[in-house]
Design a protein around this motif. Structure first.
Motif, PDB file in Angstrom:
ATOM      1  N   ASN A 279      -9.025   2.088  -1.316  1.00 23.53           N
ATOM      2  CA  ASN A 279      -8.145   3.182  -1.707  1.00 23.53           C
ATOM      3  C   ASN A 279      -8.318   4.207  -0.528  1.00 23.53           C
ATOM      4  OD1 ASN A 279      -7.054   2.454  -4.167  1.00 23.53           O
ATOM      5  ND2 ASN A 279      -9.017   3.224  -5.236  1.00 23.53           N
ATOM      6  N   LEU A 280      -9.499   4.456  -0.004  1.00 27.08           N
ATOM      7  CA  LEU A 280      -9.813   5.415   1.095  1.00 27.08           C
ATOM      8  C   LEU A 280      -9.016   4.989   2.271  1.00 27.08           C
ATOM      9  CD1 LEU A 280     -11.239   7.969   2.088  1.00 27.08           C
ATOM     10  CD2 LEU A 280     -13.265   6.476   2.589  1.00 27.08           C
ATOM     11  N   PHE A 281      -8.980   3.605   2.717  1.00 30.32           N
ATOM     12  CA  PHE A 281      -8.673   3.080   3.947  1.00 30.32           C
ATOM     13  C   PHE A 281      -7.241   2.329   3.600  1.00 30.32           C
ATOM     14  CE2 PHE A 281     -12.734   4.023   5.109  1.00 30.32           C
ATOM     15  CZ  PHE A 281     -12.717   4.566   6.149  1.00 30.32           C
ATOM     16  N   ASP A 282      -6.808   2.362   2.646  1.00 25.83           N
ATOM     17  CA  ASP A 282      -5.525   1.576   2.084  1.00 25.83           C
ATOM     18  C   ASP A 282      -5.508   0.111   2.465  1.00 25.83           C
ATOM     19  OD1 ASP A 282      -3.028   1.401   1.227  1.00 25.83           O
ATOM     20  OD2 ASP A 282      -1.877   1.841   3.006  1.00 25.83           O
ATOM     21  N   ILE A 283      -6.624  -0.484   2.284  1.00 27.54           N
ATOM     22  CA  ILE A 283      -6.707  -2.008   2.588  1.00 27.54           C
ATOM     23  C   ILE A 283      -6.546  -2.620   1.414  1.00 27.54           C
ATOM     24  CG2 ILE A 283      -8.551  -3.607   3.209  1.00 27.54           C
ATOM     25  CD1 ILE A 283      -8.404  -1.685   5.429  1.00 27.54           C
ATOM     26  N   VAL A 284      -5.800  -4.126   1.913  1.00 28.87           N
ATOM     27  CA  VAL A 284      -5.478  -4.986   0.875  1.00 28.87           C
ATOM     28  C   VAL A 284      -6.211  -6.015   0.898  1.00 28.87           C
ATOM     29  CG1 VAL A 284      -3.566  -5.421   2.183  1.00 28.87           C
ATOM     30  CG2 VAL A 284      -3.507  -6.096  -0.239  1.00 28.87           C
ATOM     31  N   THR A 285      -7.179  -6.051  -0.115  1.00 29.08           N
ATOM     32  CA  THR A 285      -8.039  -7.614  -0.224  1.00 29.08           C
ATOM     33  C   THR A 285      -7.539  -8.411  -1.278  1.00 29.08           C
ATOM     34  OG1 THR A 285      -9.363  -6.242  -1.952  1.00 29.08           O
ATOM     35  CG2 THR A 285      -9.974  -5.886   0.192  1.00 29.08           C
ATOM     36  N   PRO A 286      -7.644  -9.907  -0.864  1.00 31.11           N
ATOM     37  CA  PRO A 286      -7.395 -10.657  -1.948  1.00 31.11           C
ATOM     38  C   PRO A 286      -7.752 -10.444  -3.371  1.00 31.11           C
ATOM     39  CG  PRO A 286      -8.623 -11.822   0.001  1.00 31.11           C
ATOM     40  CD  PRO A 286      -8.728 -10.362   0.022  1.00 31.11           C
ATOM     41  N   ALA A 287      -8.986  -9.633  -3.654  1.00 30.17           N
ATOM     42  CA  ALA A 287      -9.307  -9.399  -5.066  1.00 30.17           C
ATOM     43  C   ALA A 287      -8.274  -8.191  -5.450  1.00 30.17           C
ATOM     44  CB  ALA A 287     -10.775  -8.632  -5.217  1.00 30.17           C
ATOM     45  N   ARG A 288      -7.911  -7.314  -4.650  1.00 29.19           N
ATOM     46  CA  ARG A 288      -6.752  -6.265  -4.920  1.00 29.19           C
ATOM     47  C   ARG A 288      -5.578  -6.941  -5.460  1.00 29.19           C
ATOM     48  NH1 ARG A 288      -5.313  -0.545  -1.989  1.00 29.19           N
ATOM     49  NH2 ARG A 288      -4.516   0.285  -3.614  1.00 29.19           N
ATOM     50  N   LEU A 289      -5.162  -7.940  -4.434  1.00 31.45           N
ATOM     51  CA  LEU A 289      -3.920  -8.379  -4.684  1.00 31.45           C
ATOM     52  C   LEU A 289      -3.705  -9.296  -5.854  1.00 31.45           C
ATOM     53  CD1 LEU A 289      -3.022  -9.676  -1.067  1.00 31.45           C
ATOM     54  CD2 LEU A 289      -1.866  -7.867  -2.391  1.00 31.45           C
ATOM     55  N   HIS A 290      -5.000  -9.753  -6.213  1.00 29.44           N
ATOM     56  CA  HIS A 290      -4.971 -10.829  -7.553  1.00 29.44           C
ATOM     57  C   HIS A 290      -4.859  -9.710  -8.595  1.00 29.44           C
ATOM     58  CE1 HIS A 290      -7.106 -13.208 -10.755  1.00 29.44           C
ATOM     59  NE2 HIS A 290      -6.527 -14.195 -10.117  1.00 29.44           N
ATOM     60  N   GLU A 291      -5.414  -8.488  -8.723  1.00 28.65           N
ATOM     61  CA  GLU A 291      -5.392  -7.834  -9.686  1.00 28.65           C
ATOM     62  C   GLU A 291      -3.784  -7.395 -10.005  1.00 28.65           C
ATOM     63  OE1 GLU A 291      -8.058  -4.648  -8.600  1.00 28.65           O
ATOM     64  OE2 GLU A 291      -9.647  -5.813  -9.392  1.00 28.65           O
ATOM     65  N   LEU A 292      -3.207  -6.982  -8.660  1.00 28.57           N
ATOM     66  CA  LEU A 292      -1.796  -6.593  -8.766  1.00 28.57           C
ATOM     67  C   LEU A 292      -0.849  -7.842  -9.302  1.00 28.57           C
ATOM     68  CD1 LEU A 292      -1.642  -4.634  -5.592  1.00 28.57           C
ATOM     69  CD2 LEU A 292      -1.943  -3.531  -7.928  1.00 28.57           C
ATOM     70  N   ALA A 293      -1.307  -8.911  -8.898  1.00 32.80           N
ATOM     71  CA  ALA A 293      -0.313 -10.070  -9.514  1.00 32.80           C
ATOM     72  C   ALA A 293      -0.585 -10.470 -10.933  1.00 32.80           C
ATOM     73  CB  ALA A 293      -0.742 -11.240  -8.332  1.00 32.80           C
ATOM     74  N   ASN A 294      -1.453  -9.756 -11.502  1.00 32.78           N
ATOM     75  CA  ASN A 294      -1.752 -10.305 -12.824  1.00 32.78           C
ATOM     76  C   ASN A 294      -0.562  -9.715 -13.769  1.00 32.78           C
ATOM     77  OD1 ASN A 294      -2.822 -10.114 -15.559  1.00 32.78           O
ATOM     78  ND2 ASN A 294      -4.730  -9.975 -14.785  1.00 32.78           N
ATOM     79  N   ALA A 295      -0.200 -10.519 -14.581  1.00 34.43           N
ATOM     80  CA  ALA A 295       1.208 -10.156 -15.462  1.00 34.43           C
ATOM     81  C   ALA A 295       0.956  -9.226 -16.439  1.00 34.43           C
ATOM     82  CB  ALA A 295       1.616 -11.584 -16.308  1.00 34.43           C
ATOM     83  N   ASN A 296      -0.285  -8.856 -16.652  1.00 36.62           N
ATOM     84  CA  ASN A 296      -0.563  -7.658 -17.701  1.00 36.62           C
ATOM     85  C   ASN A 296      -0.717  -6.303 -16.672  1.00 36.62           C
ATOM     86  OD1 ASN A 296      -1.031  -9.208 -19.957  1.00 36.62           O
ATOM     87  ND2 ASN A 296      -3.121  -9.798 -19.267  1.00 36.62           N
ATOM     88  N   HIS A 297      -0.296  -6.372 -15.629  1.00 38.81           N
ATOM     89  CA  HIS A 297      -0.304  -4.936 -14.744  1.00 38.81           C
ATOM     90  C   HIS A 297       0.721  -4.241 -15.647  1.00 38.81           C
ATOM     91  CE1 HIS A 297       0.291  -1.837 -11.733  1.00 38.81           C
ATOM     92  NE2 HIS A 297      -0.731  -2.458 -11.208  1.00 38.81           N
ATOM     93  N   PRO A 298       0.474  -2.850 -15.575  1.00 37.17           N
ATOM     94  CA  PRO A 298       1.333  -2.006 -16.486  1.00 37.17           C
ATOM     95  C   PRO A 298       2.913  -2.057 -16.125  1.00 37.17           C
ATOM     96  CG  PRO A 298      -0.856  -1.024 -16.257  1.00 37.17           C
ATOM     97  CD  PRO A 298      -0.750  -2.217 -15.371  1.00 37.17           C
TER      98      PRO A 298
END
Length: 522
Positions: A279-298
């Motif tokens: 969040n501080l440096f606006d970095i996109v990591t595989p772990a963050r992408l995996h969370e965003l690609a989860n169908a349960n994302h709001p």
């Protein structure tokens, strides 16, 4: 003696030439009568050494107990066994260590300058690297207080691999091994003691193992496993080195346990603060992408219920984009995530888009210019949604660029038809998306996947040849319209993307079997 005579001669009242004559006479004729005989000296030393009774110390014997006052004999014994350093041995320690560390981290900077220019030229990445190095050095001081054999190398290496790149992390791992191991000590008279060499090997092996596993990890929990496996590899090196150096099993197992425990603790610490770095440096990591690609994302769940047609289209585009990105070696997870959110702006007015309409088309009551305006506005609305949900900038870039400056062709041609009736000129600018053009491979892939999926879905009972022809026409049309001129895609990669689309679309839109006695499935 000559120096004393010369000094006395200079303070006399003799003339200068007499003083010079006196110095010359003394230098020439005054000779020493007591000189060192090196042969006899060596014999005397050997005789004295032979007269000393040897003192044997059993392995594991206590020389001095904890809390006991050290006598001169005990100190001499410890000094002879290289278990302590005398004052003369540490007189140049601080400046020497500082110079050594400057050399190590200076070489790291040179490596980045010559071989990792993407990292070196990025102020954000260099800031991250500097903070990781400083934090690792602070942790090294804490670990040194606990036990000199414990190092935080895995923490810095794992963070560097996740936030910057694998190659940069490998260079950092070598720098940590060369610098942190210096503090481990051990027996020996060289710069690196036995424990230092063992620590260096453990850091190198554990760091490589951690990077190898972390590179394939897409969840935060597996990153902890990556660090733990790295600690296990380091522990194996320690045990093997302990056997070579003839350490007791108790000592080797304690050392190995320190390696595994510190790796596990530091990995948990690293993963726990990873979100802060993202969040501080606006970095996109595989772990963050995996969370965003989860169908349960709001946001995805909201799209699933409020705009089901758009949700289905987005999932289809995501499958196309992921396969194409894998085919050309682009970031498949980023392309998939960007595709899943590319039309999220349609949530504001879902009924204005055909895939969400149920018979009634609201555009029948609007002018072509108004309809095109509402269609184009969904891109801006998407960026508002993404900002509200704190999406990374790389996902926003895909959403902002996936339409480029393409024409809303249906309503433009509708306006051209009305022009022939009322004679008013059609302003093409009102029917084009504002851009910008795709600037990354992932953005270009999502643009092509979006257009191809929508075009193929409009076909009635398409064959493989129909799908192939439609994909070719869409891709060629984007190239002719100049939509891909700022993307880094090559013609070879575009050809691979077309083939990937054809394979995926054929699999997604295959004809289902009609079973006897039943109607064709719908």
């Amino acid at each position: 003696m000559l120096a004393v005579i010369n000094r006395e001669l200079k303070v006399t009242t003799l003339s200068v030439w007499l003083k010079a004559l006196g110095e010359m006479v003394y230098d020439e004729y005054l000779l020493p009568t007591n000189v060192v005989n090196p042969i006899e000296t060596t014999r005397a030393q050997e005789k004295a050494a032979a007269a000393v009774e040897p003192e044997y110390i059993a392995r594991g014997a206590t020389i001095v107990a904890a809390g006991q006052t050290v006598t001169q004999d005990q100190y001499n014994m410890l000094l002879s066994l290289d278990l302590v350093k005398g004052a003369e041995a540490t007189s140049h320690l601080a400046p020497g260590v500082i110079a050594y560390l400057f050399c190590i981290y200076g070489m790291l900077l040179l490596y980045l300058y010559f071989f990792e220019r993407d990292t070196f030229s990025s102020s954000k990445k260099m800031t991250i690297l500097a903070l990781v190095l400083i934090l690792s050095l602070v942790l090294e001081w804490v670990c040194y207080v606990i036990d000199p054999r414990v190092t935080p190398a895995i923490f810095g290496v794992l963070l560097t691999a996740l936030l910057i790149s694998r190659k940069t992390a490998e260079a950092v791992n070598i720098a940590f091994a060369m610098s942190f191991s210096l503090l481990s000590g051990g027996s020996g008279t060289t710069l690196f003691g036995s424990d230092s060499i063992l620590s260096m090997a453990a850091i190198l092996i554990s760091g490589q193992m951690t990077m190898l596993v972390a590179e394939r990890s897409k969840k935060r929990g597996t990153l902890i496993a990556a660090g733990s496996l790295g600690g296990l590899a380091g522990a194996a090196v320690v045990v093997a080195g302990g056997v070579i150096l003839e350490y007791s099993w108790n000592t080797s197992l304690i050392y190995a346990g320190l390696q595994m425990a510190s790796a596990l603790i530091l990995s948990v610490f690293c993963v726990g603060m990873l979100s802060m770095w993202e969040n501080l440096f606006d970095i996109v990591t595989p772990a963050r992408l995996h969370e965003l690609a989860n169908a349960n994302h709001p946001l995805l769940r909201k799209m699933m219920t409020a705009a089901p047609g758009t949700y289905h289209h987005s999932m289809m585009v995501a499958s196309l984009a992921e396969g194409a990105a894998e085919a050309i070696g682009a970031n498949a997870l980023l392309a998939r995530t960007g595709a899943m959110y590319h039309d999220v702006g349609k949530l504001r007015r879902p009924q204005y888009f055909m895939e969400n309409q149920n018979g009634q088309n609201i555009h029948d009551t609007l002018s072509p210019e108004e309809s095109a305006g509402f269609i184009i506005a969904h891109q801006k609305d998407a960026l508002s949604y993404l900002s509200r949900y704190r999406m990374p900038s790389e996902v926003k870039k895909i959403v902002a660029e996936h339409h480029g400056t393409t024409l809303v062709a249906y309503f433009y041609h509708k306006a051209k038809q009305l022009q022939t009736q009322d004679g008013e000129p059609v302003i093409e600018r009102l029917f084009r998306y504002p851009g910008g053009l795709p600037s990354t491979k992932e953005s270009a892939i999502v643009m092509l996947a979006d257009s191809c999926e929508a075009a193929v879905r409009s076909l009635s009972e398409p064959t493989r040849e129909d799908v192939s022809e439609m994909v070719r026409r869409i891709v060629q049309g984007k190239m002719d319209d100049g939509q891909l001129r700022q993307s880094p895609l090559t013609l070879e990669e575009i050809n691979k993307i077309e083939k990937s689309f054809l394979i995926t679309l054929t699999g997604l839109m295959h004809e289902r079997i009609r079973y006897p006695g039943t109607e064709a499935p719908t």
